[in-house]
Design a protein around this motif. Sequence first.
Motif, short mmCIF file in Angstrom:
data_model
loop_
_atom_site.label_atom_id
_atom_site.label_comp_id
_atom_site.label_asym_id
_atom_site.label_seq_id
_atom_site.Cartn_x
_atom_site.Cartn_y
_atom_site.Cartn_z
N ALA A 206 0.83 -1.21 0.00
CA ALA A 206 0.00 0.00 0.00
C ALA A 206 0.86 1.26 0.00
N ALA A 207 1.98 1.25 0.71
CA ALA A 207 2.84 2.44 0.77
C ALA A 207 3.43 2.77 -0.60
N LEU A 208 3.77 1.77 -1.38
CA LEU A 208 4.27 2.00 -2.74
C LEU A 208 3.19 2.64 -3.60
N VAL A 209 2.00 2.08 -3.56
CA VAL A 209 0.89 2.60 -4.35
C VAL A 209 0.56 4.03 -3.91
N GLU A 210 0.57 4.26 -2.61
CA GLU A 210 0.28 5.61 -2.10
C GLU A 210 1.31 6.62 -2.61
N GLY A 211 2.57 6.25 -2.61
CA GLY A 211 3.59 7.16 -3.10
C GLY A 211 3.41 7.51 -4.57
N ILE A 212 3.06 6.52 -5.36
CA ILE A 212 2.86 6.74 -6.79
C ILE A 212 1.66 7.65 -7.03
#
Length: 130
Positions: free
Chosen positions: A27-33
């Motif tokens: 989720a943190a990766l997706v949120e950053g993108i």
Amino acid sequence: LQAADGSAGKAVTFLIKLSREENKWPAALVEGIITECFVNDENKWRFKTERANEALQGLRSIQAEDRAALISRLVDRLHASTPKYQWSMDNDRRQILRAIDDAIASDASGLAALNVLKSAVSNLEMPKDE
């Protein structure tokens, strides 16, 4: 997203893959993108539209409860941010709203939470051209 916004081939390929998979990415990766499409590290809002549709569809790659929380945090950041540029960004806003609409249309039940983000973007006070 920065590399994909500039058309770097492997970054674009990754975003396309992200947009087509479900429940496979942190989720943190997706949120950053996704956040990168709207707000920078200095808490200035602007819209990166080139690959926004793929980035937003990447929400499907995280759990539904994480989607809602991510969007809520992004909306909070938008409300607390200021414009990056001091000229009108109406065209960019139209493009990002179209990307949000396209993402919702691709998966109305899974991405309906994007309507909250759409409302927040629609209600941002735009700088005026001088």
